[in-house]
Design an enzyme around this catalytic site. Structure first.
Site, PDB file in Angstrom:
ATOM      1  N   LYS A  86     -38.863  -4.296  26.660  1.00 59.33           N
ATOM      2  CA  LYS A  86     -39.173  -5.570  26.023  1.00 59.33           C
ATOM      3  C   LYS A  86     -38.958  -5.378  24.522  1.00 59.33           C
ATOM      4  CE  LYS A  86     -41.357  -8.225  29.314  1.00 59.33           C
ATOM      5  NZ  LYS A  86     -40.954  -7.686  30.603  1.00 59.33           N
TER       6      LYS A  86
ATOM      7  N   GLU B 284     -41.916  -2.937  40.715  1.00 59.24           N
ATOM      8  CA  GLU B 284     -42.053  -2.925  39.254  1.00 59.24           C
ATOM      9  C   GLU B 284     -43.522  -2.810  38.852  1.00 59.24           C
ATOM     10  OE1 GLU B 284     -39.646  -5.761  37.166  1.00 59.24           O
ATOM     11  OE2 GLU B 284     -41.018  -5.910  35.481  1.00 59.24           O
TER      12      GLU B 284
ATOM     13  N   ASP C 234     -43.076  -7.467  41.275  1.00 56.58           N
ATOM     14  CA  ASP C 234     -43.689  -7.067  40.005  1.00 56.58           C
ATOM     15  C   ASP C 234     -45.202  -7.287  40.072  1.00 56.58           C
ATOM     16  OD1 ASP C 234     -44.324  -6.450  37.409  1.00 56.58           O
ATOM     17  OD2 ASP C 234     -43.085  -7.989  36.469  1.00 56.58           O
TER      18      ASP C 234
ATOM     19  N   LYS D  13     -43.895 -12.252  41.808  1.00 54.85           N
ATOM     20  CA  LYS D  13     -45.118 -11.774  41.175  1.00 54.85           C
ATOM     21  C   LYS D  13     -46.154 -11.445  42.251  1.00 54.85           C
ATOM     22  CE  LYS D  13     -43.907 -11.975  36.877  1.00 54.85           C
ATOM     23  NZ  LYS D  13     -43.670 -10.708  36.166  1.00 54.85           N
TER      24      LYS D  13
HETATM   25  C1  0XW Z   1     -41.060 -11.996  33.595  1.00 59.83           C
HETATM   26  N1  0XW Z   1     -41.274 -11.640  32.228  1.00 59.83           N
HETATM   27  C2  0XW Z   1     -40.043 -11.230  31.584  1.00 59.83           C
HETATM   28  C3  0XW Z   1     -41.766 -12.837  31.477  1.00 59.83           C
HETATM   29  C4  0XW Z   1     -43.021 -12.486  30.796  1.00 59.83           C
HETATM   30  O1  0XW Z   1     -42.854 -12.202  29.459  1.00 59.83           O
HETATM   31  C5  0XW Z   1     -43.540 -11.285  31.537  1.00 59.83           C
HETATM   32  C6  0XW Z   1     -42.326 -10.587  32.006  1.00 59.83           C
HETATM   33  C7  0XW Z   1     -42.632  -9.678  33.193  1.00 59.83           C
HETATM   34  O2  0XW Z   1     -41.853  -8.761  33.469  1.00 59.83           O
HETATM   35  O3  0XW Z   1     -43.658  -9.851  33.848  1.00 59.83           O
HETATM   36 MG    MG Z   2     -42.384  -6.940  34.489  1.00 63.90          MG
END
Ligand code: 0XW
Ligand code: MG
Length: 370
Positions: A268, A221, A196, A168
Site C-alpha cells: 500500500k 490474504e 482477504d 472479504k
Molecule cells: C481492498 N482494499 C484495497 C481497499 C481498502 O483500502 C482495503 C484494501 C484491502 O486490501 O483490504
Molecule cells: Mg488486503
C-alpha cells in the site's frame, strides 16, 4: 544542472463517497467513502506536482485523516526550498523530522515524483525504470455481507468486466466458508479469487477455514494480525498466502521471505510512505521471486494513476493486480487516461502521473505554505 526549488505546498480535502454504498470488512468495520487529502507542490521552474492520500476510515491500518493532515502541516514548511526532483533527499528530511507516520509523507512524496517526472518529460512508469505492459489487471473487493448478497455483488462485478475478486472474510470461519462457496458458485471459470481476512482471525480460526475450503481454489490474504500468528498457520496453508497489512517495509518483507511465510505481498503506497519506498519494496520483492500487488488504501484519479504507474513498471511475471479506485467513488478530481476495459486498466502515457487535475473539484485549500 539548474537548481529547482519547491516554492509552495497547497493542501486540499475531497470527500469521495463509494458508488457501491457502505464498504464493510471483518469485525463490522465500515466506511461510506474516502476522506482524501490532496497536495499540490509548485516549484520555481513553473512546474506543479500532485499527490493524494486517503485512508480507509481510521480502522484499516495505523493511518487516519487527522494524522495525515497534521503530518503534512508539520512537514510542508521543511520542503520549501528543496529540489522536488530529489525524492531520496526529501524522504531523509521527512524521516528526520517526523518519526514514523509514513502515511503522512505519502502524498508529499507522490507530488514530488509527479513533478520530477514532468520535469524530465517522462510518464511516471518510465521515470521509475520502464513499462512492462500498457495495462494492469484489476480486482474488485466483495464487501462483507450475507452469502447471497455477496454472491449477487460478485456477479455484478463480473458483469462489469472484473476477472479477479477479493472476497472479504474474517468473521466466524464457518460463515466465511458459506460466503466463499456462495461467491465461487456464481463465478465464471478462470476467475481469480482472493480470500482477504483483513487480519481478523486467530490462528485456530484460520486453520478451521483452511480445512473447510480445501475443495476451493483461492489465494489467502492476511489471515491474522500479528506476524507470529500468520507464521503459525503457514504450514496448514497449502495454497498461496499473501500478506498486506503486515507489509510495512523492507525489513518485514525480507523476514517473511526468509521464513517462507509469503508467496506474495501487497504494497500500500500510503502505508509504506509513498512512491520512493513502495518502489524499493516492490523491487526487492521482485528480486526475491514473490508476487507483487501495488495499490493503496484509497483515493481517486491521482492515487489510482500512481498505482497504475507502479504496477506497469513491475515485471509481468511478478505482477498480480491493482484497484481502480477512481471507479469506486462517485466524484472525480481530474482527467487521466485510466481506461478500464475487460478487467484491465491503462496506465497514463502523459508526463508525470498523467492526471490533469481539476482544481475546481477540490474547493478551498485547507492549508497553503509558501
Ligand atoms: C481492498 N482494499 C484495497 C481497499 C481498502 O483500502 C482495503 C484494501 C484491502 O486490501 O483490504
Ligand atoms: Mg488486503
Amino acid at each position: 544542472m539548474a537548481a529547482v526549488k519547491i516554492d509552495s505546498v497547497t493542501v486540499y480535502r475531497q470527500w469521495q463517497p463509494f458508488a457501491s454504498g457502505t464498504y464493510t470488512c471483518s469485525g463490522g468495520r465500515s466506511a461510506e467513502g474516502f476522506d482524501s487529502t490532496i497536495v499540490r507542490i509548485a516549484a520555481d521552474n513553473g512546474l506543479v506536482g500532485w499527490g493524494e492520500m486517503a485512508p480507509l476510515g481510521s480502522f484499516y491500518d495505523p493511518s487516519f485523516v487527522g494524522g495525515a493532515r497534521e503530518g503534512i502541516r508539520l512537514l510542508a514548511p521543511l520542503l520549501i526550498g528543496l529540489d522536488p526532483r530529489a525524492p531520496h533527499v526529501l524522504n531523509e528530511v521527512m524521516d528526520l523530522h517526523l518519526n514514523g507516520h509514513p502515511y503522512a509523507k505519502s502524498a508529499l512524496d507522490m507530488a514530488c515524483w509527479d513533478l520530477a517526472a514532468r520535469a524530465a518529460d517522462l510518464p511516471l512508469a518510465e521515470a521509475l525504470g520502464g513499462r512492462f505492459s500498457t495495462t494492469v489487471d484489476l480486482y474488485r473487493s466483495v464487501s462483507q455481507a450475507a452469502p447471497e448478497v455477496m454472491a449477487q455483488q460478485a456477479a455484478e462485478y463480473i458483469d462489469h468486466g472484473y476477472r479477479r475478486l477479493q472476497v472479504k472474510v474474517g468473521l466466524d470461519p464457518d460463515d466465511d466458508v458459506e460466503r466463499m462457496e456462495a461467491v465461487l458458485a456464481v463465478l465464471p471459470a478462470g476467475t481469480v479469487v482472493y480470500a482477504d481476512a483483513n487480519a481478523a482471525w486467530q490462528p485456530a480460526q484460520a486453520r478451521r477455514f483452511l480445512r473447510s475450503t480445501a475443495h476451493l481454489d483461492y489465494t489467502l490474504e492476511q489471515p491474522c494480525a500479528s506476524y507470529a500468528n500468520n507464521l503459525a498457520i503457514r504450514a496448514a496453508c497449502d495454497r498461496p498466502l499473501v500478506l498486506d497489512e503486515s507489509i510495512d517495509g523492507v525489513e518485514t518483507l525480507v523476514r517473511a521471505h526468509a521464513d517462507h511465510l509469503v508467496d506474495g505481498i501487497t504494497i500500500k503506497i500510503a502505508r509504506v510512505g509513498g512512491i520512493t519506498k513502495a518502489r524499493l519494496i516492490r523491487d526487492v520483492a521482485v528480486q526475491l521471486g514473490l508476487q507483487v500487488t501495488v495499490e493503496d488504501t484509497g483515493g481517486a484519479e491521482i492515487d489510482t494513476a500512481a498505482m497504475a504507474h507502479l504496477s506497469v513498471s513491475t515485471p509481468n511475471q511478478s505482477r498480480t493486480h491493482t484497484v481502480d479506485f477512481h471507479n469506486w467513488v462517485t466524484v472525480s478530481h481530474g482527467v487521466a487516461d485510466l481506461r478500464c476495459v475487460d478487467g484491465t486498466m491503462t496506465a497514463p502515457d502523459a508526463p508525470g502521473l498523467g492526471v490533469e487535475v481539476d482544481i475546481t473539484a477540490l474547493g478551498e485549500p485547507l492549508l497553503v505554505v509558501s
